[in-house]
Design a protein around this motif. Structure first.
Motif, mmCIF file in Angstrom:
data_model
loop_
_atom_site.group_PDB
_atom_site.id
_atom_site.type_symbol
_atom_site.label_atom_id
_atom_site.label_comp_id
_atom_site.label_asym_id
_atom_site.label_seq_id
_atom_site.Cartn_x
_atom_site.Cartn_y
_atom_site.Cartn_z
ATOM 1 N N THR A 14 50.940 83.274 51.026
ATOM 2 C CA THR A 14 49.924 82.316 51.475
ATOM 3 C C THR A 14 50.205 80.903 50.976
ATOM 4 O O THR A 14 50.040 79.927 51.721
ATOM 5 C CB THR A 14 48.531 82.773 51.002
ATOM 6 N N GLN A 15 50.651 80.783 49.729
ATOM 7 C CA GLN A 15 50.933 79.456 49.184
ATOM 8 C C GLN A 15 52.029 78.751 49.971
ATOM 9 O O GLN A 15 51.951 77.550 50.238
ATOM 10 C CB GLN A 15 51.334 79.558 47.704
ATOM 11 N N ARG A 16 53.039 79.498 50.368
ATOM 12 C CA ARG A 16 54.135 78.915 51.151
ATOM 13 C C ARG A 16 53.636 78.497 52.533
ATOM 14 O O ARG A 16 54.018 77.441 53.050
ATOM 15 C CB ARG A 16 55.266 79.936 51.282
ATOM 16 N N GLN B 2 50.635 77.560 53.293
ATOM 17 C CA GLN B 2 49.841 76.351 53.102
ATOM 18 C C GLN B 2 50.723 75.108 53.020
ATOM 19 O O GLN B 2 50.393 74.058 53.591
ATOM 20 C CB GLN B 2 48.977 76.476 51.848
ATOM 21 N N GLN B 3 51.844 75.228 52.319
ATOM 22 C CA GLN B 3 52.765 74.094 52.209
ATOM 23 C C GLN B 3 53.283 73.679 53.581
ATOM 24 O O GLN B 3 53.371 72.483 53.888
ATOM 25 C CB GLN B 3 53.936 74.449 51.290
#
Length: 261
Positions: free
Chosen positions: A155-157, A159-160
């Protein structure tokens, strides 16, 4: 064989496994990370992590930036290109089968960094009007293949990628809000397929599934006139196109990963 000899034989295998795991962690972190971050994520000591990274740097698979962060190096691109070429060679008969079976254009798409590229394409027997083509970069936030590929990332990737800048609104149906897209990708992960229902181009619908076991996230998709591609779980009597795609994706995965004789 005594225990000492057994340990010596298994040590290189363990080192290779750990080195490959560090490459996976770097990729998941967006291609760059600190040594302490990698050590923590891998569950390794700092000296062990440093030795493994030093070997990867020496081989050209990792580079050390000036700010003492480690990053994936260009030599990996050559491996990815070779793997992609092999997938393309072995996928063509399956793409042709999908195109004939569905009457839609069949294609492969690859995620490299933040970019989704359609690498291979097979047209159906009848012409299909569409703006895409082989070698064409597609929007990951609205194309079916792009959404399937994003759903494979942490998920963090995601978002980026989504927050790099304003997402183009290709049609009135295009989702452009990061929060709404992240929620949508949860559903994509759950079902294992993605739909582009006129989100990239009015009158065009696409369906996509991931291809398992590929070196880089890869998707198999079909797209064509929305009148000719029914939505999944539509009315009785229509073909289950997702099953067709999943079967072809499994065949592509097996043929591309089976050693040549």
């Amino acid at each position: 064989m005594d225990h000492t000899t057994s340990r010596l034989r298994h040590a290189p295998v363990q080192a290779v496994d750990r080195a490959l795991h560090l490459l996976d962690l770097l990729a998941a972190a967006g291609g760059t990370s600190t040594i302490s971050g990698l050590a923590t994520s891998a569950g390794l000591s700092l000296p062990t992590t440093h030795r493994l990274l030093h070997s990867l740097v020496e081989r050209g698979y990792v580079r050390q930036d000036t700010d003492r962060r480690y990053a994936l190096a260009p030599r990996l691109i050559r491996l990815g290109e070779a793997a992609t070429q092999r997938i393309g060679i072995h996928s063509r008969p399956h793409l042709q089968h999908v195109a004939r079976t569905t009457g839609a254009t069949a294609s492969l798409a690859l995620l490299a960094g933040d970019t989704v590229t359609q690498t291979h394409e097979v047209l159906p027997d009848r012409p299909v009007r569409t703006s895409a083509g082989a070698g064409h970069e597609i929007d990951p936030h609205c194309a079916a293949a792009g959404k399937v590929l994003l759903a494979q990332l942490p998920t963090q990737r995601v978002q980026q990628i989504l927050e790099r800048g304003p997402l183009p609104k290709r049609t009135p149906f295009t989702r452009t809000g990061p929060a709404a897209l992240l929620k949508h990708l949860v559903a994509v992960r759950k079902t294992g397929y993605a739909v582009d229902d006129q989100e990239s181009e009015i009158g065009i619908r696409g369906l996509a599934v991931p291809i398992p076991g590929t070196p880089s996230p890869t998707a198999l998709a079909i797209y064509g006139p929305s009148t000719g591609i029914p939505l999944p779980n539509a009315r009785d009597g229509e073909p289950d196109l997702i099953s067709v795609l999943r079967q072809a994706a499994a065949h592509i995965s097996r043929s591309a990963t089976t050693p040549s004789t």
